[in-house]
Write a protein that holds these residues in place. Sequence first.
Motif, PDB file in Angstrom:
ATOM      1  N   GLU A 110      14.311  19.206  -5.977  1.00 33.18           N
ATOM      2  CA  GLU A 110      13.660  17.870  -5.877  1.00 33.18           C
ATOM      3  C   GLU A 110      12.600  17.984  -4.905  1.00 33.18           C
ATOM      4  O   GLU A 110      11.315  17.541  -5.145  1.00 33.18           O
ATOM      5  CB  GLU A 110      14.477  16.689  -5.582  1.00 33.18           C
ATOM      6  N   ALA A 111      12.639  18.868  -3.642  1.00 28.11           N
ATOM      7  CA  ALA A 111      11.840  19.052  -2.622  1.00 28.11           C
ATOM      8  C   ALA A 111      10.495  19.789  -3.198  1.00 28.11           C
ATOM      9  O   ALA A 111       9.165  19.609  -3.072  1.00 28.11           O
ATOM     10  CB  ALA A 111      12.262  19.844  -1.577  1.00 28.11           C
ATOM     11  N   PHE A 112      10.797  20.833  -4.450  1.00 27.37           N
ATOM     12  CA  PHE A 112       9.823  21.546  -5.073  1.00 27.37           C
ATOM     13  C   PHE A 112       8.801  20.547  -5.834  1.00 27.37           C
ATOM     14  O   PHE A 112       7.668  20.411  -5.927  1.00 27.37           O
ATOM     15  CB  PHE A 112      10.382  22.589  -5.954  1.00 27.37           C
ATOM     16  N   THR A 113       9.558  19.630  -6.659  1.00 24.19           N
ATOM     17  CA  THR A 113       8.869  18.789  -7.622  1.00 24.19           C
ATOM     18  C   THR A 113       8.094  17.703  -6.899  1.00 24.19           C
ATOM     19  O   THR A 113       7.051  17.336  -7.225  1.00 24.19           O
ATOM     20  CB  THR A 113       9.557  18.253  -8.590  1.00 24.19           C
ATOM     21  N   ALA A 114       8.605  17.077  -5.775  1.00 25.32           N
ATOM     22  CA  ALA A 114       8.099  16.120  -5.078  1.00 25.32           C
ATOM     23  C   ALA A 114       6.790  16.350  -4.282  1.00 25.32           C
ATOM     24  O   ALA A 114       5.955  15.760  -4.363  1.00 25.32           O
ATOM     25  CB  ALA A 114       8.995  15.314  -3.959  1.00 25.32           C
ATOM     26  N   ASN A 115       6.735  17.544  -3.906  1.00 24.90           N
ATOM     27  CA  ASN A 115       5.735  18.084  -2.969  1.00 24.90           C
ATOM     28  C   ASN A 115       5.308  19.529  -3.294  1.00 24.90           C
ATOM     29  O   ASN A 115       5.716  20.389  -2.432  1.00 24.90           O
ATOM     30  CB  ASN A 115       5.960  17.965  -1.422  1.00 24.90           C
ATOM     31  N   PRO A 116       4.897  19.894  -4.482  1.00 24.94           N
ATOM     32  CA  PRO A 116       4.693  21.697  -5.048  1.00 24.94           C
ATOM     33  C   PRO A 116       3.845  22.145  -4.145  1.00 24.94           C
ATOM     34  O   PRO A 116       2.813  21.525  -3.627  1.00 24.94           O
ATOM     35  CB  PRO A 116       4.214  21.272  -6.595  1.00 24.94           C
ATOM     36  N   PRO A 117       4.177  23.484  -3.923  1.00 27.10           N
ATOM     37  CA  PRO A 117       3.283  24.326  -2.957  1.00 27.10           C
ATOM     38  C   PRO A 117       2.156  24.703  -3.858  1.00 27.10           C
ATOM     39  O   PRO A 117       2.167  24.573  -4.907  1.00 27.10           O
ATOM     40  CB  PRO A 117       4.054  25.542  -2.813  1.00 27.10           C
ATOM     41  N   ASP A 118       1.101  25.365  -3.193  1.00 22.54           N
ATOM     42  CA  ASP A 118       0.039  26.081  -3.932  1.00 22.54           C
ATOM     43  C   ASP A 118       0.368  27.240  -4.679  1.00 22.54           C
ATOM     44  O   ASP A 118       0.026  27.432  -5.747  1.00 22.54           O
ATOM     45  CB  ASP A 118      -0.934  26.272  -2.891  1.00 22.54           C
ATOM     46  N   MET A 142       9.688  29.377 -16.409  1.00 25.82           N
ATOM     47  CA  MET A 142       8.548  29.088 -16.734  1.00 25.82           C
ATOM     48  C   MET A 142       8.518  28.127 -17.887  1.00 25.82           C
ATOM     49  O   MET A 142       7.765  27.105 -17.771  1.00 25.82           O
ATOM     50  CB  MET A 142       7.904  30.390 -17.376  1.00 25.82           C
ATOM     51  N   ALA A 143       9.480  28.063 -18.580  1.00 26.58           N
ATOM     52  CA  ALA A 143       9.587  27.275 -19.627  1.00 26.58           C
ATOM     53  C   ALA A 143       9.801  25.686 -19.117  1.00 26.58           C
ATOM     54  O   ALA A 143       9.274  24.594 -19.508  1.00 26.58           O
ATOM     55  CB  ALA A 143      10.887  27.126 -20.662  1.00 26.58           C
ATOM     56  N   LYS A 144      10.668  25.666 -17.996  1.00 25.87           N
ATOM     57  CA  LYS A 144      10.771  24.328 -17.016  1.00 25.87           C
ATOM     58  C   LYS A 144       9.636  23.818 -16.293  1.00 25.87           C
ATOM     59  O   LYS A 144       9.606  22.590 -16.080  1.00 25.87           O
ATOM     60  CB  LYS A 144      12.112  24.688 -16.146  1.00 25.87           C
ATOM     61  N   GLU A 145       8.924  24.933 -15.929  1.00 25.22           N
ATOM     62  CA  GLU A 145       7.893  24.471 -14.856  1.00 25.22           C
ATOM     63  C   GLU A 145       6.434  24.527 -15.409  1.00 25.22           C
ATOM     64  O   GLU A 145       5.339  24.736 -14.632  1.00 25.22           O
ATOM     65  CB  GLU A 145       7.908  25.484 -13.664  1.00 25.22           C
ATOM     66  N   LYS A 146       6.315  23.670 -16.599  1.00 23.24           N
ATOM     67  CA  LYS A 146       4.847  23.743 -17.134  1.00 23.24           C
ATOM     68  C   LYS A 146       4.014  22.892 -16.435  1.00 23.24           C
ATOM     69  O   LYS A 146       2.824  22.926 -16.339  1.00 23.24           O
ATOM     70  CB  LYS A 146       4.965  23.348 -18.655  1.00 23.24           C
ATOM     71  N   ALA A 147       4.503  21.722 -16.001  1.00 19.93           N
ATOM     72  CA  ALA A 147       3.910  20.945 -15.099  1.00 19.93           C
ATOM     73  C   ALA A 147       3.349  21.283 -13.949  1.00 19.93           C
ATOM     74  O   ALA A 147       2.200  21.047 -13.531  1.00 19.93           O
ATOM     75  CB  ALA A 147       4.691  19.435 -14.836  1.00 19.93           C
ATOM     76  N   TYR A 148       4.296  22.308 -13.166  1.00 24.11           N
ATOM     77  CA  TYR A 148       3.770  22.963 -12.110  1.00 24.11           C
ATOM     78  C   TYR A 148       2.384  23.661 -12.240  1.00 24.11           C
ATOM     79  O   TYR A 148       1.519  23.524 -11.443  1.00 24.11           O
ATOM     80  CB  TYR A 148       4.677  23.721 -11.426  1.00 24.11           C
ATOM     81  N   MET A 149       2.450  24.447 -13.490  1.00 23.71           N
ATOM     82  CA  MET A 149       1.188  25.312 -13.543  1.00 23.71           C
ATOM     83  C   MET A 149       0.219  24.561 -14.278  1.00 23.71           C
ATOM     84  O   MET A 149      -0.966  24.824 -13.816  1.00 23.71           O
ATOM     85  CB  MET A 149       1.845  26.407 -14.743  1.00 23.71           C
ATOM     86  N   GLY A 172      -0.463  25.025 -10.111  1.00 24.98           N
ATOM     87  CA  GLY A 172       0.390  25.877  -9.029  1.00 24.98           C
ATOM     88  C   GLY A 172       0.433  27.360  -9.731  1.00 24.98           C
ATOM     89  O   GLY A 172       0.205  27.333 -10.715  1.00 24.98           O
ATOM     90  N   LYS A 173       0.653  28.175  -8.605  1.00 23.08           N
ATOM     91  CA  LYS A 173       0.504  29.732  -8.964  1.00 23.08           C
ATOM     92  C   LYS A 173       1.756  30.346  -8.719  1.00 23.08           C
ATOM     93  O   LYS A 173       2.551  29.770  -7.621  1.00 23.08           O
ATOM     94  CB  LYS A 173      -0.810  30.248  -8.312  1.00 23.08           C
ATOM     95  N   TRP A 174       2.275  31.271  -9.431  1.00 24.00           N
ATOM     96  CA  TRP A 174       3.359  32.116  -8.989  1.00 24.00           C
ATOM     97  C   TRP A 174       3.246  33.322  -8.208  1.00 24.00           C
ATOM     98  O   TRP A 174       1.980  34.045  -8.608  1.00 24.00           O
ATOM     99  CB  TRP A 174       4.274  32.392 -10.251  1.00 24.00           C
ATOM    100  N   ILE A 175       3.888  33.684  -7.254  1.00 22.73           N
ATOM    101  CA  ILE A 175       3.688  35.245  -6.890  1.00 22.73           C
ATOM    102  C   ILE A 175       4.934  36.091  -7.503  1.00 22.73           C
ATOM    103  O   ILE A 175       6.047  35.433  -7.206  1.00 22.73           O
ATOM    104  CB  ILE A 175       3.753  35.119  -5.394  1.00 22.73           C
ATOM    105  N   VAL A 223       3.570  43.484  -7.283  1.00 24.31           N
ATOM    106  CA  VAL A 223       3.083  42.336  -6.417  1.00 24.31           C
ATOM    107  C   VAL A 223       1.862  41.607  -7.111  1.00 24.31           C
ATOM    108  O   VAL A 223       0.812  42.561  -7.249  1.00 24.31           O
ATOM    109  CB  VAL A 223       2.822  42.929  -4.915  1.00 24.31           C
ATOM    110  N   GLN A 224       2.023  40.423  -7.519  1.00 23.70           N
ATOM    111  CA  GLN A 224       0.767  39.892  -8.399  1.00 23.70           C
ATOM    112  C   GLN A 224       0.796  38.435  -8.321  1.00 23.70           C
ATOM    113  O   GLN A 224       2.061  37.768  -8.155  1.00 23.70           O
ATOM    114  CB  GLN A 224       0.605  40.510  -9.857  1.00 23.70           C
ATOM    115  N   VAL A 225      -0.191  37.744  -8.426  1.00 25.04           N
ATOM    116  CA  VAL A 225      -0.162  36.098  -8.650  1.00 25.04           C
ATOM    117  C   VAL A 225      -0.529  36.129 -10.061  1.00 25.04           C
ATOM    118  O   VAL A 225      -1.219  36.427 -10.806  1.00 25.04           O
ATOM    119  CB  VAL A 225      -1.434  35.731  -7.887  1.00 25.04           C
ATOM    120  N   LEU A 226       0.273  35.096 -10.639  1.00 23.99           N
ATOM    121  CA  LEU A 226       0.481  34.658 -12.068  1.00 23.99           C
ATOM    122  C   LEU A 226      -0.068  32.934 -12.150  1.00 23.99           C
ATOM    123  O   LEU A 226       0.511  32.101 -11.311  1.00 23.99           O
ATOM    124  CB  LEU A 226       1.874  34.918 -12.557  1.00 23.99           C
ATOM    125  N   GLY A 227      -0.770  33.022 -12.866  1.00 29.54           N
ATOM    126  CA  GLY A 227      -1.186  31.235 -13.368  1.00 29.54           C
ATOM    127  C   GLY A 227      -2.549  30.918 -13.167  1.00 29.54           C
ATOM    128  O   GLY A 227      -3.292  31.788 -12.311  1.00 29.54           O
TER     129      GLY A 227
END
Length: 409
Positions: free
Chosen positions: A363-371, A385-392, A396-399, A405-409
Amino acid sequence: MTEHRCRISGAPLTKVLDFGRQPLGNGFLSPEQFASEYFYPMELGFAEESMMLQLIEQPAPEQMFHEHYAFYSSTSRFMERHFAEFARQVMDSGFLATTDPFVVELGCNDGIMLKNFAQAGMRHLGIEPSRNVAEVANSKGVRTLSEFFTEDLAAQIAKTDGQADAFLAANVMCHIPTIVDVVKGIRALLKPTGVAMFEDPYLGDVIEKTSYDQIYDEHVFLFSALSIQHLFGEQGMELIDLQPQTTHGGSMRYVLAHKGAHPVSERVTRILDRECAMGLDRVATFDEFRKHVERSRSKLIALLADLKTRGKRVAGYGATSKSTTILNYCGIGPDLIEYISDTTPIKQGKFTPGMHIPVKPYEAFTANPPDYAVLFAWNHAEEIMAKEKAYMASGGKWIVHVPKVQVLG
Ligand code: DWN
């Protein structure tokens, strides 16, 4: 200086990689435990005779697997399905006796796979040394003994329950330093026509993807088909099939039987040949691997340092055991990663081993998502990824660090 020897052949080990001082992979802790935290030197060694890549030193099993063990298998829906399919494959394999078959699973955790046999009304037994997860299995109707598996225990089970048609294990065999004794136990427990089927993270994938985070205290071995063939061959058993799996970032399912009991699949020769071509039988291969690991570490540190300079917020996703290796090897602490979110209640409110990053509920992640979110549970990427469509969708980006090592999204 102590000479370290191969747990299979007794030959001296050649040191191939040094990860420095590491804590327990699953040793999530509270601030009052920081001062007495346990560390050990995590180094990898290889012996050409057994072709087995292994930790040179491993903490005592009782220190890692106990009544507070932090990993519950049933935290992933994908893994629930995977083990239901594994169980179905065993039931349909033709290896089980038509009347009253008996299935044993080593390290059954919370019963994620064995419950399928229990629900089918099949005679079964789980052996799980971590008492808390064994209790969960028993509460689900999965008959489970909270013990370490040994040749002696195998003899006792064979006496009380009879020999087994199938001996199963998933992500367990690579954890056991006394594996030769375990293999002897499997040989004693299996019927003459019985099969052992187990899967573990696969060395071929680790080398190809530089997924060095598969190396931590619990994983004393990283198996290849070559090393498994040798290990069981020494005890009169043989590989009859190999089935690559996508789980845990690339695993291999090994099927073994008493020598000559069943035909050998042509996949066995094909994969053994491929491993020889990859050099999984040679120490020089791991020198190359080391260079890739060091490069991966430099890139990850540089990326996180750059994000910090640019004032970006970074959190982690999934307080995995694997992340303990990355965090401690790369020296990544709360200055670079604010917190790690995890759905496992026993980890929440604690701090990561060694680097002491706070672990927070999902819930900490969804309440205040990081960059940026470092996907430490990269092996569950599809499900996450299927669960975190809203974050993207909200930028929001993934490392990720695997396969590079790469950044996705
Ligand atoms: O061999 C082992 C493997 C099978 O499991 C053990 N030695 C310990 C453990 O390793 P791990 O901790 O690296 O496994 P996972 O499955 O990569 O851990 C995933 C973590 O991420 C869990 O703590 C649960 C969490 N998670 C989450 O917070 N949200 C997982 C998913 C799928 C999610 O959506």
